[in-house]
Design an enzyme around this catalytic site. Structure first.
Site, PDB file in Angstrom:
ATOM      1  CB  SER A 118      -0.903   0.009   1.230  1.00 37.67           C
ATOM      2  OG  SER A 118      -1.524   1.272   1.409  1.00 37.67           O
ATOM      3  CE1 TYR A 128      -4.491  -2.006   4.738  1.00 34.08           C
ATOM      4  CE2 TYR A 128      -3.548   0.166   4.314  1.00 34.08           C
ATOM      5  CZ  TYR A 128      -4.075  -1.025   3.846  1.00 34.08           C
ATOM      6  OH  TYR A 128      -4.165  -1.233   2.497  1.00 34.08           O
TER       7      TYR A 128
END
Length: 250
Positions: free
Chosen positions: A142, A156
């Site tokens: 990501s 995350y």
């Protein structure tokens, strides 16, 4: 450019995984798709077989947090298809909460799914690719992996940074071999996960995002920001952004 005929995609029942499956099927690849939600997975497989004559689409139910099952499913895919030419480690979770807010359970689940289960998928894939002495490992990280992120993104981002570093280590370990390794760092692409975060002017629609992901994968770079614009130039900015401004990104 090597044509990788047989492709495994984890987390293929929705979001980025589903989008990539549609794109690769349209390009003539055979697919091995796995996810927890078999109803959606089977519906996707049926659609792709009907739309693309001659496409081989095999499916398995898989919760990537069942690590032993990851190895079993990957081996079954190889037995069914003959070779695994590309494995896309895509399954992930994004339900993190601010650290210290009483939601260790959510942060633990996010880290275990994105990093520990990601490690299991990489181990299972490399076991097969090393035996074949050929193939392409793709790890979906990501853009948030570039820095420590605030609020709901903290755990995350840390998990995605971990899997990005893991991918880099595997790439270094397999240099000068027929095994290629790519780490993708997607920005905001429309999916169930980004839908919960609300709208943003930088959000790419699902179709655009899937096409960009597949184009990047087929180039087989070591690392790719997806879509390249605006995320590649933004990466240089985010790396030096002061913490007070970085806090606004959460």
């Amino acid at each position: 450019m090597t044509f990788r005929r047989n492709i495994v995609i984890t987390g293929a029942s929705s979001g980025l995984g589903e989008g990539m499956a549609r794109q690769f099927a349209a390009r003539g690849h055979h697919l091995a798709l796995c996810a927890r939600r078999t109803d959606r997975l089977d519906a996707l497989a049926t659609e792709l077989r009907e739309r693309h004559a001659g496409a081989v689409i095999v499916t398995r139910k898989l919760d990537v947090n069942d690590h032993d099952q990851v190895f079993t499913v990957f081996r079954e895919f190889r037995a069914e298809l003959g070779t695994l030419d590309r494995v896309i480690v895509n399954a992930g979770l994004g339900k993190g909460q601010p650290i210290g807010s009483g939601r260790f359970d959510a942060n633990r689940d996010t880290v275990c799914t994105n990093f520990v289960a990601g490690l299991a998928q990489c181990e299972a894939a490399l076991e097969i690719l090393r035996e074949q002495n050929a193939g392409h490992l793709v790890v979906v990280s990501s853009f948030s992996a570039l820095r420590g992120m605030p609020r709901n993104l903290t755990a995350y981002a840390a998990s995605k940074a971990g899997i990005a570093v893991l991918a880099e280590g595997i790439r270094v370990d397999t240099l000068d071999t027929p095994i290629a390794v790519t780490c993708l760092l997607p920005g905001y692409i429309e999916s169930e996960m980004t839908g919960r975060a609300g709208r943003t002017p930088l959000l790419a629609d699902a179709g655009q995002g899937a096409r960009a992901l597949v184009r990047a994968i087929e180039r087989e770079p070591a690392r790719a920001y997806v879509p390249a614009l605006p995320w590649a130039p933004l990466s240089a900015l985010v790396r030096v952004l002061p913490a007070r401004l970085l806090r606004k990104l959460g």
